[in-house]
Design a protein around this motif. Structure first.
Motif, PDB file in Angstrom:
ATOM      1  N   ASP A 364       0.546  -1.251  -0.151  1.00  0.00           N
ATOM      2  CA  ASP A 364      -0.377  -0.052  -0.262  1.00  0.00           C
ATOM      3  C   ASP A 364       0.863   1.335   0.081  1.00  0.00           C
ATOM      4  OD1 ASP A 364      -3.068  -1.259   0.296  1.00  0.00           O
ATOM      5  OD2 ASP A 364      -1.392  -2.483   1.854  1.00  0.00           O
ATOM      6  N   GLY A 365       1.955   1.003   0.439  1.00  0.00           N
ATOM      7  CA  GLY A 365       2.598   2.407   0.443  1.00  0.00           C
ATOM      8  C   GLY A 365       3.770   2.782  -0.685  1.00  0.00           C
ATOM      9  N   LEU A 366       3.578   1.521  -1.219  1.00  0.00           N
ATOM     10  CA  LEU A 366       4.228   1.293  -2.511  1.00  0.00           C
ATOM     11  C   LEU A 366       2.985   2.349  -3.742  1.00  0.00           C
ATOM     12  CD1 LEU A 366       6.629   0.953  -4.732  1.00  0.00           C
ATOM     13  CD2 LEU A 366       5.919  -1.124  -5.389  1.00  0.00           C
ATOM     14  N   LEU A 367       1.965   1.578  -3.637  1.00  0.00           N
ATOM     15  CA  LEU A 367       1.205   1.854  -4.398  1.00  0.00           C
ATOM     16  C   LEU A 367       0.984   3.576  -3.941  1.00  0.00           C
ATOM     17  CD1 LEU A 367      -1.062  -0.863  -4.668  1.00  0.00           C
ATOM     18  CD2 LEU A 367       0.373   0.218  -6.132  1.00  0.00           C
ATOM     19  N   GLY A 368       0.875   4.324  -2.923  1.00  0.00           N
ATOM     20  CA  GLY A 368       0.964   5.058  -2.467  1.00  0.00           C
ATOM     21  C   GLY A 368       1.598   6.396  -3.318  1.00  0.00           C
ATOM     22  N   MET A 369       2.821   6.017  -2.971  1.00  0.00           N
ATOM     23  CA  MET A 369       4.080   6.790  -3.926  1.00  0.00           C
ATOM     24  C   MET A 369       3.375   6.719  -5.496  1.00  0.00           C
ATOM     25  SD  MET A 369       4.872   7.964  -1.118  1.00  0.00           S
ATOM     26  CE  MET A 369       6.751   8.489  -2.518  1.00  0.00           C
ATOM     27  N   ARG A 370       3.286   5.129  -6.460  1.00  0.00           N
ATOM     28  CA  ARG A 370       3.096   5.545  -6.930  1.00  0.00           C
ATOM     29  C   ARG A 370       2.174   6.844  -7.094  1.00  0.00           C
ATOM     30  NH1 ARG A 370       4.042  -0.674  -8.239  1.00  0.00           N
ATOM     31  NH2 ARG A 370       5.964  -0.737  -8.467  1.00  0.00           N
ATOM     32  N   PHE A 371       0.785   7.058  -6.812  1.00  0.00           N
ATOM     33  CA  PHE A 371      -0.035   7.710  -6.909  1.00  0.00           C
ATOM     34  C   PHE A 371       0.006   9.169  -6.917  1.00  0.00           C
ATOM     35  CE2 PHE A 371      -3.650   9.644  -4.968  1.00  0.00           C
ATOM     36  CZ  PHE A 371      -4.610   9.907  -6.072  1.00  0.00           C
ATOM     37  N   ILE A 372       0.874   8.912  -5.541  1.00  0.00           N
ATOM     38  CA  ILE A 372       1.618  11.064  -5.920  1.00  0.00           C
ATOM     39  C   ILE A 372       2.394  11.063  -6.639  1.00  0.00           C
ATOM     40  CG2 ILE A 372       2.709  12.041  -3.964  1.00  0.00           C
ATOM     41  CD1 ILE A 372       2.396  10.256  -1.399  1.00  0.00           C
ATOM     42  N   SER A 373       3.255  10.396  -7.717  1.00  0.00           N
ATOM     43  CA  SER A 373       3.785  10.346  -7.992  1.00  0.00           C
ATOM     44  C   SER A 373       3.456  10.989  -9.400  1.00  0.00           C
ATOM     45  CB  SER A 373       5.244   9.467  -9.033  1.00  0.00           C
ATOM     46  OG  SER A 373       5.507   9.254 -10.117  1.00  0.00           O
ATOM     47  N   ALA A 374       2.687  10.177  -9.560  1.00  0.00           N
ATOM     48  CA  ALA A 374       1.412  10.138 -11.088  1.00  0.00           C
ATOM     49  C   ALA A 374       0.454  11.714 -10.966  1.00  0.00           C
ATOM     50  CB  ALA A 374       0.472   9.158 -11.377  1.00  0.00           C
ATOM     51  N   VAL A 375       0.259  12.067  -9.775  1.00  0.00           N
ATOM     52  CA  VAL A 375      -0.487  13.717 -10.268  1.00  0.00           C
ATOM     53  C   VAL A 375       0.283  14.070 -10.009  1.00  0.00           C
ATOM     54  CG1 VAL A 375      -1.572  14.692  -8.066  1.00  0.00           C
ATOM     55  CG2 VAL A 375      -2.025  12.641  -8.342  1.00  0.00           C
ATOM     56  N   ILE A 376       1.651  14.458  -9.663  1.00  0.00           N
ATOM     57  CA  ILE A 376       2.770  15.693  -9.706  1.00  0.00           C
ATOM     58  C   ILE A 376       3.005  15.504 -11.368  1.00  0.00           C
ATOM     59  CG2 ILE A 376       5.125  16.672  -9.485  1.00  0.00           C
ATOM     60  CD1 ILE A 376       4.834  14.695  -6.821  1.00  0.00           C
ATOM     61  N   ARG A 377       3.277  13.824 -12.226  1.00  0.00           N
ATOM     62  CA  ARG A 377       3.795  13.980 -13.487  1.00  0.00           C
ATOM     63  C   ARG A 377       2.545  14.342 -14.222  1.00  0.00           C
ATOM     64  NH1 ARG A 377       3.484   8.151 -14.824  1.00  0.00           N
ATOM     65  NH2 ARG A 377       3.588   8.161 -12.999  1.00  0.00           N
ATOM     66  N   SER A 378       0.864  14.059 -14.337  1.00  0.00           N
ATOM     67  CA  SER A 378      -0.011  14.276 -14.812  1.00  0.00           C
ATOM     68  C   SER A 378      -0.331  16.150 -15.024  1.00  0.00           C
ATOM     69  CB  SER A 378      -1.487  14.052 -14.215  1.00  0.00           C
ATOM     70  OG  SER A 378      -2.439  14.852 -15.030  1.00  0.00           O
ATOM     71  N   SER A 379       0.223  16.876 -13.412  1.00  0.00           N
ATOM     72  CA  SER A 379      -0.005  18.205 -12.930  1.00  0.00           C
ATOM     73  C   SER A 379       1.187  19.114 -13.866  1.00  0.00           C
ATOM     74  CB  SER A 379       0.114  18.069 -12.062  1.00  0.00           C
ATOM     75  OG  SER A 379       0.267  19.989 -11.810  1.00  0.00           O
ATOM     76  N   GLU A 380       2.292  18.109 -13.924  1.00  0.00           N
ATOM     77  CA  GLU A 380       3.658  18.995 -14.869  1.00  0.00           C
ATOM     78  C   GLU A 380       3.176  18.494 -16.243  1.00  0.00           C
ATOM     79  OE1 GLU A 380       6.599  18.239 -11.667  1.00  0.00           O
ATOM     80  OE2 GLU A 380       6.819  17.057 -13.353  1.00  0.00           O
ATOM     81  N   ALA A 381       2.693  17.849 -16.788  1.00  0.00           N
ATOM     82  CA  ALA A 381       1.746  17.731 -18.159  1.00  0.00           C
ATOM     83  C   ALA A 381       0.987  18.193 -18.321  1.00  0.00           C
ATOM     84  CB  ALA A 381       1.987  16.139 -18.680  1.00  0.00           C
ATOM     85  N   ASN A 382       0.408  19.274 -18.190  1.00  0.00           N
ATOM     86  CA  ASN A 382      -1.071  20.116 -18.469  1.00  0.00           C
ATOM     87  C   ASN A 382      -2.082  19.627 -18.118  1.00  0.00           C
ATOM     88  OD1 ASN A 382      -2.127  22.792 -19.385  1.00  0.00           O
ATOM     89  ND2 ASN A 382      -2.386  21.704 -21.517  1.00  0.00           N
ATOM     90  N   GLY A 383      -2.495  18.330 -17.145  1.00  0.00           N
ATOM     91  CA  GLY A 383      -3.415  17.710 -16.949  1.00  0.00           C
ATOM     92  C   GLY A 383      -3.914  16.499 -17.820  1.00  0.00           C
ATOM     93  N   VAL A 384      -2.991  15.880 -18.888  1.00  0.00           N
ATOM     94  CA  VAL A 384      -3.376  14.591 -19.170  1.00  0.00           C
ATOM     95  C   VAL A 384      -2.912  14.064 -18.289  1.00  0.00           C
ATOM     96  CG1 VAL A 384      -2.426  15.781 -21.091  1.00  0.00           C
ATOM     97  CG2 VAL A 384      -0.684  14.546 -19.713  1.00  0.00           C
ATOM     98  N   TRP A 385      -3.930  12.787 -19.070  1.00  0.00           N
ATOM     99  CA  TRP A 385      -4.086  11.452 -18.229  1.00  0.00           C
ATOM    100  C   TRP A 385      -2.609  10.914 -18.281  1.00  0.00           C
ATOM    101  CZ3 TRP A 385      -8.156  10.199 -15.013  1.00  0.00           C
ATOM    102  CH2 TRP A 385      -9.371  10.770 -15.785  1.00  0.00           C
ATOM    103  N   VAL A 386      -2.435  10.397 -17.163  1.00  0.00           N
ATOM    104  CA  VAL A 386      -1.295   9.108 -17.020  1.00  0.00           C
ATOM    105  C   VAL A 386      -1.212   8.391 -16.136  1.00  0.00           C
ATOM    106  CG1 VAL A 386       0.274  11.669 -17.094  1.00  0.00           C
ATOM    107  CG2 VAL A 386      -0.191  10.534 -15.293  1.00  0.00           C
ATOM    108  N   PRO A 387      -0.510   7.120 -16.326  1.00  0.00           N
ATOM    109  CA  PRO A 387      -1.000   5.585 -15.652  1.00  0.00           C
ATOM    110  C   PRO A 387      -0.397   6.009 -14.530  1.00  0.00           C
ATOM    111  CG  PRO A 387       0.422   5.715 -17.913  1.00  0.00           C
ATOM    112  CD  PRO A 387       0.402   6.823 -18.066  1.00  0.00           C
ATOM    113  N   VAL A 388      -1.170   5.170 -13.590  1.00  0.00           N
ATOM    114  CA  VAL A 388      -0.258   5.390 -12.502  1.00  0.00           C
ATOM    115  C   VAL A 388       0.815   4.252 -12.068  1.00  0.00           C
ATOM    116  CG1 VAL A 388      -0.558   5.285  -9.561  1.00  0.00           C
ATOM    117  CG2 VAL A 388      -2.170   6.362 -11.019  1.00  0.00           C
ATOM    118  N   GLY A 389       0.444   3.522 -13.087  1.00  0.00           N
ATOM    119  CA  GLY A 389       1.898   2.058 -12.781  1.00  0.00           C
ATOM    120  C   GLY A 389       1.735   1.860 -11.464  1.00  0.00           C
ATOM    121  N   ASP A 390       2.407   0.061 -12.027  1.00  0.00           N
ATOM    122  CA  ASP A 390       2.723  -0.740 -11.268  1.00  0.00           C
ATOM    123  C   ASP A 390       3.893  -1.263 -11.125  1.00  0.00           C
ATOM    124  OD1 ASP A 390       0.354  -2.816 -12.893  1.00  0.00           O
ATOM    125  OD2 ASP A 390       2.323  -1.966 -13.340  1.00  0.00           O
TER     126      ASP A 390
END
Lengths: 390, 390, 390, 390
Positions: A364-390
């Protein structure tokens, strides 16, 4: 049922050491209450301050002998592993940037570990730690404490039992006002407001990770893609104080995510709404003793701890008869007590009750970090959809 | 204050005609109640059905003479403008795709117009109609009825008075369960579920436009950019049943927007939270008599109609003494009654009370259509931020 | 169903005259809104002031011709009965001490009557008036308006349908803060604070009568005995501002009754809890759109207007689709509209819908006066149980 | 502040023995959680069953050595007083009829005592025990646990600080549904339903005593006279299941009191409203984290633990930061922890913090018994006012 599964299995309580959470810490007191409440742990050692004298003083206030009050995590690991009756479980509640190192060392030294969230400050650390947990065979409990509330567990159990049908829509918000002021001198000294020590995103690490975990815990679904923005809205702030995201879950469900610590005057509004084909659940942390269930057909229902319709997972998570509220400390204690069952069973080589094994882990901790990372990546990419990854 | 500003100005009630909203229509009854409540209108004509006999029958049930019950809007316009005591105000509550034509014709025929939302089905129509309103000099009231609630108006007045400080964060949701079922034979016959008649996005036209308007009404801010997704979550549905968006407002504030009609069991949860530097307001349509105000400093407050701290805009929007709730019909009536003051003043060539001039107009309708369009554009562009335009 | 039963029966609206409730009166406005909302009445005459010029002025503001604005009730009765299209229904909202005389005269003049509560200031008057109503054959509606709320009617219907089983326990409170201040110069000019004009007990006449009526309306039971105290708690007050009673109902059920206007800061907390063998209902006037049903078995339910489980009496009392609240004016209007159905049916010689005939009548007014009298008698007799009588 | 005042004073935890509350007991678990939560007690001995083997087994589940698991209270007193590290505090949670004897013996043996309510079954016993407590110099804590809630303590502190002005009106209710069923085989075996073991009035001893104590705790006033009825409403019940009373307080304030366990479907509705000249407080046990304050002037306020305006007594009674609810176990623990401070101070010969000395004592137990007695006397005397006595 036994009054105390740990004593039933081991004939004694688990020996617990705590690292961090010294005098004045809210979360430190919560961890210790959580360990004390059900009598499954005995606090035997602590590292409460990097100053040896202060650590001994604080340890004494918790009933510890001076020699069991250490000035650092490593000292504690080294000291306790040598004792016949040394600590066997370590609980870590230090600033975020030390979680990785301390958890890794604790696992390496053979301890079972309870760690405050967020698990680490980076995905790389999270991945490494998750692997270390798996390799160690030890129990690792990450204290996403909101998953300990009886009505949150009732929600999960109702979803799992199909009472909502296929999940379609999810809304989760975590809104606080603690960072609404423009100038708080105390903040400059806080590790939370230091982007290095506090992690890449204050609001996401502090509360966004809770909201994400809560959504996953109740629905049993994973966030697959996000379209997001994260930033700072209060003038002068250097760390993130709000984040919003649209969510696509792995079953095709859609969701909305909104977290902030800049909503002046709001106390602690963690709230979730989960809609399935057959009904909707609503829960708010500020009144956690109520779970609203709105079936597709029939009147809305008010579900309460140990009230009618309580499922086994919720029943085992509540100490009271119906109508007597429990709160944050009991929810926190549920994680500790479940982890205790898992640890005792592991040590005894027996199987724990499957219902005790739902506490958040390094995965759960790892998935949480991936989610945070994805939020930041999307934000930096003008809001486009990005995969959270696994 | 006069018991009836319209009679005070004109010496009589305004003569009203309604188009649409025949027997069985919820919104038709609401419009008529709204017109009746404060005695500022007299219903003198109607087009309630395209079948002449049914129109006469329904008109009779509303107390109309047979010759004032028409079979179409154009027939009504033609008939009434010839009468010395013909209707002077027309209220239109027909399916969305006819709003543009009927409103345009009504304006052209010299009537003041009250129109149900959404104003039109396309931006082009909205732009044209807005220009026609401006050119006509007539009053045009768009019934975004939630702006009529006393506590919504109190919220606007508090923001305007600076009680919240600079606005920073906004959350608005409009969640319903009316379209949660997979198969509803009745839907196939509804114009709402026909993409041509109902407009480009069912959920956005039906309720998203309300959420957008409510946010603008309370904050006095405009949505400048959106990053959004809109789609259908219920299997088999051909029209949109959910939409989510992140918002950037024109003062730099950020926001979250979530609307759906597919949340099984939820009744009508239109809710908004507005946070400024000095505090947060929270309002929920299902308990509209309560406005929660959470100041940055000091305990949370429960504001109620005509309770302590009521500002003039809210006070004039409430007919009751404190502690006696009003509801949806009174909120709707507030729009009608304000429009009546504006119409009476226009006809008398006098100035209306500025507080009466806050009802939504064709400009709001145009901005609503632009918002819907931007949501769709962002959704089609993988969630990127798009400007709403002006 | 017809859009307007009165027009369906008579081919026109009922012609209504109002007495009292001039400019500045809250309750006067409520009566007029109630009459207007469903279009079953046309206001044709009024006596709004004993000053002829002010009466004409106020009448004009309501859209009345000068000759239909009278300076007294008797003048109105005399004038209207001579007109071919004169008023046929009279609504009386004058100070309490004039109800008896005006109602008697109105009945004698052949009018149907709607009267504000309490019906009279004495039991003797109440008895005489009740007999006069019976003898007249006219409709008499006493505006205990809280019985008009859809969820109150739902409660009554649920009790009647046996959903609660045999009723055992009842709690009713009506708590306000309007008379909490020690010194209010305005009070000395108010007829309410004049024991002669206001009746024997301000708090009992003003709100105790509502609480008593609500209990009877929902349960269908009568209060048989009371043990009570009534008095003044605010220093300097000469009229009653609180009353408490224990109740014995005619089926053996027990109850608690508490009313006051001296609870500083409380707005309008009329609340009732009714427990039967199979469950409990709870309703609070400040959030009237919610009825809580707590069954003996199964989770608590939140019932709402036109939500699942709505019974016919509640369904016909609500103009909205579910999730859209109504309020005090609609509840008031329900009494007016039901009375209109009864009046139209009487005039047409037809039978009214039995569900329309549940509005409070002179019998309820008489029973209310008996209850007030019993409360005072018990209070004067050191709290002993006294029969309410019949 | 010290993390643990007891350790700060004594250098160790207090040694606690419990009598009663064996496996399956809700209240037993609550007592043990209450003792554990703040780490001020160490459980060292218990008498959990009159069967020696079961007592040992249960003691083991609580972590006790077999020789510290006794088969009776007297055996425990005798055994523990001989040990150098024997228990010094005894907590008693046996059926009501044994409280008197066990408390008396515990005091005589030199223990400090914590006792579940009601203190005794008769006034005579209460009077004797209260005298014995005074003579002993020991600490005696009666667990009227609702006085431990932070918001109840905030209410008391606000009254004491004059924020409400002179108290005028009080309403207290305690409504449950646990005894709503006509036939519950389990009840025949319960000591609660045995008038000898359970005391003179089940409902008054069980919950009426709590309601009375809560009223006194918050207002600081004593009930001087009551006019009351107590009885059984559920067919076939032999013990009381409802009681109602009107109250006269010693400052002249008036009140209403209503308690029942026969309200089908209601969980645990202990609620109180206190009105003074300057405002009203409202608190409900089912949502204990909220205290509503309605000032005479100004909007209603929502007070929460550690929120703005928190007074010292409430602040010291809450372990959490604002927005994180506590519940029943923490309220219970507050009594234990305050008693621990008092006991430690007594043993050390120091003065305890005055804010720690507000837990209920034998005086409260005696006054509770007098109140129950007065209710019964008034009920038997046809409802007349009777003095409560002192």
């Amino acid at each position: 049922m036994s009054l105390n599964p740990v004593i039933a299995i081991l004939g004694r309580r688990l020996r617990l050491a705590v690292i961090g959470g010294g005098p004045g810490s809210f979360i430190g007191a919560m961890h210790r209450h959580a360990a004390a409440l059900d009598g499954r742990y005995e606090l035997v050692a602590a590292a409460l301050s990097s100053d040896p004298a202060r650590s001994i003083q604080a340890g004494q206030e918790l009933g510890l002998a001076p020699e069991r009050a250490y000035a650092s995590g490593p000292a504690l690991f080294a000291g306790e592993r040598l004792l016949a009756d040394g600590a066997e479980v370590v609980a870590i509640m230090t600033p975020n940037d030390s979680h990785f190192e301390l958890c890794s060392a604790a696992l390496a030294a053979g301890f079972d570990v309870i760690c405050d969230k967020p698990m680490t400050n980076t995905i790389e650390e999270a991945r490494t730690l998750h692997a270390a947990v798996a390799a160690s065979g030890r129990v690792f409990c990450l204290t996403h404490n909101y998953t300990g509330y009886p009505m949150v567990r009732q929600a999960r159990a109702m979803v799992e039992a199909g009472e909502l049908g296929e999940i379609r829509l999810v809304q989760v918000e975590y809104v606080q006002g603690g960072n609404a002021r423009e100038f708080q001198p105390s903040q400059s000294r806080s590790w939370r407001h230091d982007p290095v020590k506090g992690g890449p995103s204050l609001v996401m690490g502090d509360i966004g990770s809770h909201a994400h975990n809560l959504l996953r815990f109740i629905t049993g679904l994973e966030v697959k893609e996000v379209a997001a923005e994260v930033g700072s809205i209060v003038p002068g702030r250097v760390v993130h104080d709000y984040a919003g995201a649209l969510l696509r879950l792995d079953n095709g469900a859609r969701g909305s995510f909104w977290v902030t610590q800049a909503a002046a005057g709001v106390e602690n509004s963690l709230a979730i709404r989960v809609s399935g084909a057959r009904g909707t659940l609503e829960w708010q942390q500020e009144v956690p003793q109520v779970l609203s269930f709105k079936p597709l057909d029939g009147p809305a229902q008010v579900r309460t701890p140990n009230g009618p319709g309580t499922l086994p997972l919720a029943a085992r998570s509540s100490r009271v008869v119906k109508g007597h509220p429990e709160g944050f400390p009991e929810a926190f204690a549920n994680l500790y007590s479940d982890a205790a069952e898992a640890i005792a069973a592991r040590r005894a080589g027996t199987a724990a009750d499957p219902l005790a094994l739902l506490f958040p882990t390094s995965r759960d901790g790892l998935l949480g970090m991936r989610f945070i990372s994805a939020v930041i990546r999307s934000s930096e990419a003008n809001g486009v959809w990005v995969p959270v990854g696994d």
